[in-house]
Design a protein around this motif. Structure first.
Motif, PDB file in Angstrom:
ATOM      1  N   ILE A  13       0.824  -1.114  -0.102  1.00 37.18           N
ATOM      2  CA  ILE A  13      -0.029  -0.077  -0.072  1.00 37.18           C
ATOM      3  C   ILE A  13       0.728   1.365   0.032  1.00 37.18           C
ATOM      4  O   ILE A  13       0.403   2.327  -0.519  1.00 37.18           O
ATOM      5  CB  ILE A  13      -0.785  -0.163   1.197  1.00 37.18           C
ATOM      6  N   ASP A  14       2.264   1.243   0.682  1.00 34.80           N
ATOM      7  CA  ASP A  14       2.795   2.438   0.451  1.00 34.80           C
ATOM      8  C   ASP A  14       3.563   2.491  -0.872  1.00 34.80           C
ATOM      9  O   ASP A  14       4.108   3.736  -0.894  1.00 34.80           O
ATOM     10  CB  ASP A  14       3.959   2.325   1.744  1.00 34.80           C
ATOM     11  N   ALA A  15       3.277   1.800  -1.812  1.00 31.98           N
ATOM     12  CA  ALA A  15       3.545   2.106  -3.247  1.00 31.98           C
ATOM     13  C   ALA A  15       2.854   2.546  -4.138  1.00 31.98           C
ATOM     14  O   ALA A  15       2.967   2.893  -5.000  1.00 31.98           O
ATOM     15  CB  ALA A  15       4.484   0.669  -3.451  1.00 31.98           C
ATOM     16  N   VAL A  16       1.577   2.825  -3.546  1.00 29.86           N
ATOM     17  CA  VAL A  16       0.606   3.248  -4.351  1.00 29.86           C
ATOM     18  C   VAL A  16       0.445   4.699  -4.349  1.00 29.86           C
ATOM     19  O   VAL A  16       0.888   5.389  -3.701  1.00 29.86           O
ATOM     20  CB  VAL A  16      -1.106   2.775  -3.834  1.00 29.86           C
ATOM     21  N   VAL A  17       0.001   5.383  -5.671  1.00 35.39           N
ATOM     22  CA  VAL A  17      -0.082   6.709  -5.619  1.00 35.39           C
ATOM     23  C   VAL A  17      -1.308   7.379  -4.641  1.00 35.39           C
ATOM     24  O   VAL A  17      -2.171   6.843  -4.112  1.00 35.39           O
ATOM     25  CB  VAL A  17      -0.540   7.162  -6.964  1.00 35.39           C
ATOM     26  N   ILE A  57      -5.058   5.522  -1.912  1.00 33.48           N
ATOM     27  CA  ILE A  57      -4.467   4.669  -0.668  1.00 33.48           C
ATOM     28  C   ILE A  57      -5.837   4.006  -0.307  1.00 33.48           C
ATOM     29  O   ILE A  57      -5.988   2.640  -0.085  1.00 33.48           O
ATOM     30  CB  ILE A  57      -4.014   5.571   0.532  1.00 33.48           C
ATOM     31  N   VAL A  79      -0.399   7.283   5.092  1.00 35.45           N
ATOM     32  CA  VAL A  79      -0.706   5.726   4.769  1.00 35.45           C
ATOM     33  C   VAL A  79      -1.854   5.167   5.567  1.00 35.45           C
ATOM     34  O   VAL A  79      -2.704   4.462   5.343  1.00 35.45           O
ATOM     35  CB  VAL A  79       0.651   4.800   4.624  1.00 35.45           C
TER      36      VAL A  79
END
Lengths: 338, 338
Positions: free
Chosen positions: B190-194, B198, B231
């Protein structure tokens, strides 16, 4: 990203004013940068500035052609491509607020390369950020927060920049959304950053500064918006604001795009302070900015008066009544150190 | 992303156990998927499972080779490339937790194409998400939240999956981090999503389900961590949990990677409820999970007893003492409807 100014405003052949909302915002707030516009046949938008050819724009000193328009779907219409290529060939950079990246269109990428010009996609960030550290940095910061999205946060921050500068403050608007990036010529569309780096990107947008300098940071979303609250919280922590202004649109019944009711201004103040204390224990509200467009003047004044008394804060519509009251409050709460 | 199982675990030639942390996590929680390991000369890690050649792994039914190791800098060492190409040539997919994308390495991209194999980069998401809507959806959800990063949130969610299944609950772990994605074979880091997506990504990770089904959602970060709170908040809103478990590491004095002190468990409970109510008005805590590794057993029991009394919640170390008390609380608070 740093966009070279002044701008030639490309309006394409958009069918209405709304599709050129970004362009109008830029022309409203940076008229000195908007030297001219370039419009295609059938264009229904008009910024009220000179229509220029590319050659005239270059001659008048334009550095960047701004595609401050959208079409349905956020794509770049095929019949705009040749105009963008021509601008690059004429020696202009091109900056776009479309979802599609300019460089993903081969003719445009090739023209930029061949002419040694910059392409800017303000909806995308290629900047590499560090994660936020939350360490206190010098300089003063104000963040505009909202009861909802699209509640006037950019407008309030820009009005405060203008109002504070007129009163002798050293103050800069800091952009966190695409229109804001065009208006400041710098910044990051924070909602396009990878989630891990939201607060880190804001630390980069509003860096350490002189102790009496004010950054006026454009807020995004709302801590109470179920789609975007994560962005709002990362922005709050990264901004570590000394002061915040609550922005509100009084006629809305549900939050934008979802079914949730609007939070109260009191709820927004309380949660902003609770969360904001993490990176700035002194955080406090200094005003309420209300979009009173839907109210007549007497109604607007009554509402602002009531809100001001209820929350013990200056309440204004920045467009209609200016921001002097909020600037007064800032001056009183944050006296310049001798 | 859906990763084909079972796995062949690639350990390269990592210099220590820590560099293979992800691989150990997968082997701990999904031993039935970890058919064998493949190690290069000098490898200091050992999962205690058979060393297999590629041919043996294929013969035993492996579908994906998992690069569950890191080297300094997150890059892929050049001398690992030929091993990855060989796996693709042997008919395996390859999934990696490195920062660098497998497909950005030409030899690997070409081998995947030529063999018609999948490459998975669990730190990156190519999935297109909608923005979160915050609309209530059927099914029950539990989120693990933390006083800090790396406080045992993944472990607690996995232990609850195991414990609840043993007690007859229909329960699934839902991954939001890279190790978790390998463990569940599905999910999104999830921390790599734009940033804008989120909560929308979490709505996708833990979708509508049978009314009595439990999603046990791996939390990330902390609402009080100045780097990652955005996040954590988007995750909370997207998860719309009915229940949450607070995860805590009692020996830490500052939050991971920053200078901020840890919040109290009471602060975490209060802010999680305040914010979580936006998408689930019934949100409530059902337990405290403490990593007591640094304490002897008597100290650990004393601490858990004190925390349980202070917060009126079952408090346990899931590794040391299991999660029966929390499962009891869940069963009591959320009775199955007749």
């Amino acid at each position: 990203m740093q966009i070279a100014t002044p701008y030639l405003m490309f309006l394409g052949d958009v069918p209405d004013r709304l599709a050129a909302k970004t362009a109008y915002g830029i022309a409203d707030w940076r008229p000195e940068w908007c030297i001219g516009q370039i419009r295609m046949e059938g264009c229904a938008a008009d910024l009220g500035i000179p229509d220029l050819s590319l050659a005239e724009a270059v001659e008048k000193g334009c550095r960047t052609m701004v595609v401050g328009v959208v079409n349905a779907g956020g794509t770049l219409p095929k019949h705009w491509v040749s105009g963008i290529v021509a601008a690059l060939d004429a020696g202009l950079d091109v900056a776009s607020g479309l979802h599609v990246r300019l460089g993903s269109i081969p003719e445009i990428a090739e023209a930029a390369r061949a002419n040694g010009r910059q392409l800017h996609d303000v909806r995308h960030s290629d900047e590499t950020f560090a994660t936020g550290k939350g360490t206190r940095r010098p300089g003063r910061r104000l963040l505009t927060v909202g009861t909802d999205c699209s509640a006037g946060k950019k407008y309030a921050a820009l009005a405060l920049e203008r109002g504070m500068r007129e009163r002798g403050f050293d103050a800069d608007f800091r952009a966190t959304g695409q229109t804001g990036v065009f208006i400041s010529g710098r910044g990051v569309a924070i909602d396009a950053v990878v989630a891990d780096f939201i607060s880190g990107a804001v630390e980069w947008i509003a860096p350490a500064a002189d102790p009496e300098h004010w950054d006026l940071i454009e807020g995004q979303g709302s801590l109470f918006h179920p789609s975007f609250a994560g962005v709002s919280l990362g922005l709050l922590h990264g901004a570590q604001p000394d002061a915040f202004v609550i922005c509100h649109e009084p006629t809305r019944t549900t939050m934008r795009g979802v079914e949730h009711p609007l939070p109260s201004i009191a709820d927004v103040i309380a949660l902003t302070i609770t969360c904001g204390r993490l990176t700035n224990p002194g955080i406090r509200p200094v005003g309420i900015a209300v979009n009173t467009q839907a109210l007549d003047e007497a109604e607007a004044r009554r509402l602002l008066d009531a809100l001001g008394k209820e929350h013990d804060l200056p309440a204004t519509d920045p467009v209609r009544f200016g921001v002097a009251g909020i600037v007064d409050r800032i001056a009183a709460e944050f006296p310049v150190k001798a």
